[in-house]
Design an enzyme around this catalytic site. Structure first.
Site, mmCIF file in Angstrom:
data_model
loop_
_atom_site.group_PDB
_atom_site.id
_atom_site.type_symbol
_atom_site.label_atom_id
_atom_site.label_comp_id
_atom_site.label_asym_id
_atom_site.label_seq_id
_atom_site.Cartn_x
_atom_site.Cartn_y
_atom_site.Cartn_z
ATOM 1 N N HIS A 132 31.865 102.367 -75.310
ATOM 2 C CA HIS A 132 31.164 103.495 -75.103
ATOM 3 C C HIS A 132 32.176 104.566 -74.920
ATOM 4 C CE1 HIS A 132 27.972 100.954 -72.745
ATOM 5 N NE2 HIS A 132 28.041 100.858 -74.027
HETATM 6 C C1 FAD Z 1 30.059 96.818 -80.503
HETATM 7 C C2 FAD Z 1 29.289 97.840 -79.927
HETATM 8 C C3 FAD Z 1 28.432 97.549 -78.977
HETATM 9 C C4 FAD Z 1 27.562 98.717 -78.092
HETATM 10 N N1 FAD Z 1 26.565 98.374 -77.452
HETATM 11 C C5 FAD Z 1 25.759 99.282 -77.102
HETATM 12 C C6 FAD Z 1 24.623 99.169 -76.474
HETATM 13 O O1 FAD Z 1 24.256 98.048 -76.153
HETATM 14 N N2 FAD Z 1 23.516 100.219 -75.918
HETATM 15 C C7 FAD Z 1 23.990 101.644 -76.353
HETATM 16 O O2 FAD Z 1 23.493 102.202 -75.636
HETATM 17 N N3 FAD Z 1 25.361 102.015 -76.979
HETATM 18 C C8 FAD Z 1 26.347 100.739 -77.301
HETATM 19 N N4 FAD Z 1 27.313 100.874 -78.013
HETATM 20 C C9 FAD Z 1 27.708 102.341 -78.293
HETATM 21 C C10 FAD Z 1 26.846 103.294 -79.149
HETATM 22 O O3 FAD Z 1 26.494 102.421 -80.413
HETATM 23 C C11 FAD Z 1 27.897 104.442 -79.646
HETATM 24 O O4 FAD Z 1 28.159 105.162 -78.442
HETATM 25 C C12 FAD Z 1 26.904 105.378 -80.672
HETATM 26 O O5 FAD Z 1 26.927 104.714 -81.877
HETATM 27 C C13 FAD Z 1 28.101 106.450 -80.979
HETATM 28 O O6 FAD Z 1 27.366 107.441 -81.935
HETATM 29 P P1 FAD Z 1 28.401 108.428 -82.723
HETATM 30 O O7 FAD Z 1 27.180 109.272 -83.443
HETATM 31 O O8 FAD Z 1 29.214 109.171 -81.904
HETATM 32 O O9 FAD Z 1 29.274 107.759 -83.695
HETATM 33 P P2 FAD Z 1 28.765 106.624 -84.865
HETATM 34 O O10 FAD Z 1 27.683 106.199 -84.667
HETATM 35 O O11 FAD Z 1 30.321 105.816 -84.719
HETATM 36 O O12 FAD Z 1 28.895 107.510 -86.247
HETATM 37 C C14 FAD Z 1 29.929 108.154 -86.723
HETATM 38 C C15 FAD Z 1 29.780 107.923 -88.305
HETATM 39 O O13 FAD Z 1 30.747 108.518 -89.142
HETATM 40 C C16 FAD Z 1 31.326 107.969 -90.091
HETATM 41 N N5 FAD Z 1 32.417 108.629 -90.473
HETATM 42 C C17 FAD Z 1 33.544 108.700 -89.693
HETATM 43 N N6 FAD Z 1 34.572 109.437 -90.306
HETATM 44 C C18 FAD Z 1 33.900 109.837 -91.458
HETATM 45 C C19 FAD Z 1 34.632 110.317 -92.750
HETATM 46 N N7 FAD Z 1 36.006 110.935 -92.611
HETATM 47 N N8 FAD Z 1 33.699 110.559 -93.854
HETATM 48 C C20 FAD Z 1 32.395 110.251 -93.740
HETATM 49 N N9 FAD Z 1 31.960 109.420 -92.691
HETATM 50 C C21 FAD Z 1 32.750 109.226 -91.614
HETATM 51 C C22 FAD Z 1 31.352 106.563 -89.608
HETATM 52 O O14 FAD Z 1 31.289 105.386 -90.750
HETATM 53 C C23 FAD Z 1 29.993 106.563 -88.617
HETATM 54 O O15 FAD Z 1 28.939 105.955 -89.141
HETATM 55 C C24 FAD Z 1 27.914 99.900 -78.838
HETATM 56 C C25 FAD Z 1 29.014 100.293 -79.763
HETATM 57 C C26 FAD Z 1 29.680 99.236 -80.341
HETATM 58 C C27 FAD Z 1 30.619 99.441 -81.469
#
Ligand code: FAD
Ligand code: NAG
Ligand code: NAG
Ligand code: NAG
Ligand code: NAG
Length: 575
Positions: free
Chosen positions: A513
């Site tokens: 997280h």
């Molecule tokens: C293994 C795991 C288990 C988890 N379990 C839970 C759970 O059960 N419940 C819950 O609520 N949360 C859970 N989480 C946490 C939750 O999934 C994350 O907090 C959330 O997905 C983060 O979202 P975000 O949009 O900030 O980033 P992300 O979803 O990581 O999105 C960022 C995106 O940007 C892309 N990106 C990055 N840099 C670039 C670039 N330079 N050019 C183009 N694309 C790029 C990446 O590929 C990615 O797709 C878990 C996370 C993980 C990894």
């Protein structure tokens, strides 16, 4: 004063359009989006009203929403989550995290703390890798964030119509639930998405058949005539225009496709068009720095031209520590990821996962807690070397069915309060930045962990949970587990003044997280606009000061939708 009538009419007409998802033949393999393409097919130069960097948990709902009125380009460095059973099936949790190849939907990183961790690299982002638990933020969190509660609720509902489900409650998860209630984590709130003190059954993004639904599914809401989604499109830099002494204005990006060919995308003329970074808690601050926004001395040390000296980029990085106890069971248990949570008044959250045995040598053994995915809590973080990890995996593959049978009760803490920072390691966007989280450094975090461990002990000893525990664990099982299994049993005879404090520090893992790095009030303002430059926002988990709810994904998806609506409304008002 107030809002003019025409704007209300316009907004509600907009809401009507936005509420009906265009269902692009949603099937078990997922929807087939006509607007999703490999970046190799993209033109060398193209023009859009919005360019969104990162098709993750926030980026997908944001892009879908903005496409209702504007031409949107969504750039995602990873591939499609559809028709990949490793992502789609509940029981395969861990397989993408175990795959450390450059083609994997998960990119492993190790924080300076020594804890092994993963970032998403796939359309749908973290929602394609995560344990599925779906739960909203505390109403107090929403108020503190300054968000409009009504629009927040509508945005959660918009997300929930497509990705949230009630989990099937089988024996083991039910026993955890009843155990929590028995030890006084009250009231019992039943099945709910809401964050309330007590014990509850939360939502999940896995449906009753165990199929995962992700943020990428929210692209069903997109207007297919206005959105373009490019896969294997890695953004290397954001371009700024600097005109005679005024502040820099973002106007374009460069990205590479899978054949390493460089493309450019620019904003179309229009004063309100914008670039929005949704690259996640590591990706967003990293890309800002690589584009010249960050601490001046640090950027210069990496030979990066400074656009704006902003020392707060990369500050306030936090990750929620996770500590878990393996509970060997005399009888087989179902395979489950997180379904139940105990929300205690001391600020520790108790959750559980079960069914760690798939048979000897199966890579899915121990699920969320397997060294194959980097979870390795038998030794302190600094000792989790590549060699130690490889040896743990080797040993684990030799354990018997009976030793794998059982489940984990885990504890994570509110907040957390401890935080660290992020720095560039290299100038290559594909390389992980250096990140330090300072797990449990603040004594309040440590105290919450200790409280959580005490709760877990009581759940294990509860009457409700007794069918899943041994009256007395067979000696050879304990001996086998301690010599070969990479997991921790309940700490019993520890020689220390502060045994649970030590246990918390030494067995700390991540619950993934992590957040921060472009926080509201420091790097972005309350409209998520990057302070000091024009036409640039950051919208994702990197803007958080604390992790919302017990688990963040519901609120990250909600934020994408919510900010999409805010932006549409602001533009209507300016018309
Ligand atoms: C293994 C795991 C288990 C988890 N379990 C839970 C759970 O059960 N419940 C819950 O609520 N949360 C859970 N989480 C946490 C939750 O999934 C994350 O907090 C959330 O997905 C983060 O979202 P975000 O949009 O900030 O980033 P992300 O979803 O990581 O999105 C960022 C995106 O940007 C892309 N990106 C990055 N840099 C670039 C670039 N330079 N050019 C183009 N694309 C790029 C990446 O590929 C990615 O797709 C878990 C996370 C993980 C990894
Ligand atoms: C699924 O995961 C396994 C193990 O990590 C990996 O070897 C395999 O290539 C993955 N399959 C797909 C389709 O990604
Ligand atoms: C939003 O939803 C929560 C429950 O999730 C509820 O308590 C609250 O009253 C709602 N607020 C508004 C303004 O509708
Ligand atoms: C996208 O293009 C790259 C490079 O040509 C190729 O390796 C990859 O397999 C393609 N992916 C898809 C999903 O078509
Ligand atoms: C402990 O390990 C030994 C040697 O592999 C095995 O024969 C025995 O069945 C194991 N005990 C249990 C309870 O799994």
């Amino acid at each position: 004063m107030g809002v003019s009538w025409w704007r209300l009419v316009a907004v509600s007409a907009l809401a009507a359009i936005l509420f009906s998802p265009h269902l692009h033949c949603a099937s078990q393999e997922g929807p087939r989006y006509p607007f999703m393409r490999n970046a190799t097919t993209a033109p060398k130069v193209s023009y859009y009203d919005y360019i969104i960097i990162g098709g993750g948990t926030a980026g997908c709902p944001l892009a879908a929403t903005l496409s209702q009125n504007y031409r949107v380009l969504l750039l995602e460095r990873g591939g499609s989550p559809y028709s990949n059973p490793n992502i789609t099936n509940l029981a395969s949790f861990g397989l993408p995290l175990a795959d450390t190849s450059p083609a994997s939907p998960a990119q492993r990183f190790i924080s300076q703390d020594g804890v092994i961790n993963s970032r998403a690299r796939v359309l749908g982002g973290g929602s394609c890798l995560n344990a599925g638990f779906y739960t909203r933020a505390d109403p107090l969190y929403v108020r503190n964030a300054g968000w409009d509660e009504r629009v927040v609720n509508e945005s959660y509902e918009w997300v929930e119509r497509v990705v949230a489900f009630e989990p099937p409650m089988r024996q083991w998860q039910s026993a955890v639930r009843d155990g929590l209630v028995e030890i006084g984590v009250l009231p019992f709130n039943g099945f709910t998405y809401d964050h309330m003190e007590g014990t509850k059954v939360g939502g999940t993004i896995f449906d009753q058949q165990g199929h995962r639904h992700t943020a990428a599914d929210l692209l069903q809401y997109a207007d297919p005539t206005r959105i373009t989604v490019l896969l294997h499109a890695t953004v290397h830099r954001i371009f700024f225009r600097v005109q005679g002494g005024s502040r820099p204005v973002a106007h374009g990006v460069s990205f590479r496709d899978a054949s390493r060919v460089l493309h450019r995308a620019y904003l179309r003329d229009g004063p309100m068009n914008e670039i929005i970074v949704s690259a996640g808690a590591l990706g967003s601050p990293q890309l800002l720095m690589l584009s010249g926004i960050g601490p001046e001395a640090h950027l210069r040390a990496h030979n990066i031209g400074v656009v704006l000296d902003q020392p707060l980029v990369g500050q306030g990085m936090s990750d929620n520590p996770m500590n878990a106890i393996f509970v060997p069971s005399p009888i087989p248990v179902e395979v489950s990821l997180i379904q139940v949570v105990g929300i205690t008044h001391s600020g520790s959250y108790i959750e559980a996962a079960s069914g760690s045995s798939f048979g000897r040598g199966d890579p899915r053994n121990f699920g969320i807690f397997s060294p194959r995915i980097g979870q390795f809590s038998k030794v302190p973080p600094k000792e989790r070397t590549r060699e130690a990890l490889a040896r743990a995996i080797e040993l684990m593959d030799s354990v018997e069915e009976a030793e794998l049978r059982g489940g984990f009760i885990l504890e994570k803490i509110m907040g957390p309060i401890s935080s660290g920072h992020l720095e560039l390691r290299t100038r290559n966007i594909n390389d992980n930045p250096l990140v330090t989280f300072n797990y449990l450094q603040d004594p309040r975090d440590l105290e919450r962990c200790v409280e959580g461990m005490r709760m877990i002990e009581r759940v294990i000893e509860s009457k409700a949970f007794s069918p899943f525990t041994f009256q007395s664990i067979p000696e050879d099982l304990v001996a086998n587990m301690s010599s070969r299994c990479p997991v921790n049993l309940l700490p019993k005879h520890v020689n220390s003044e502060t045994p649970l404090e030590d246990f918390c520090r030494n067995t700390v893992m991540t619950i993934w997280h992590y957040h921060g790095g472009s926080q509201v009030g420091r790097v972005v303002d309350s409209d998520y606009k990057v302070i000091g430059v024009g036409s640039l926002r950051v919208i994702d988990g990197s803007t958080f000061h604390y992790s919302p709810g017990t688990n963040p994904q519901a609120t990250v998806m909600m934020l994408g939708r919510y900010m999409g609506l805010q932006i549409l409304t602001q533009r209507l008002a300016a018309m």
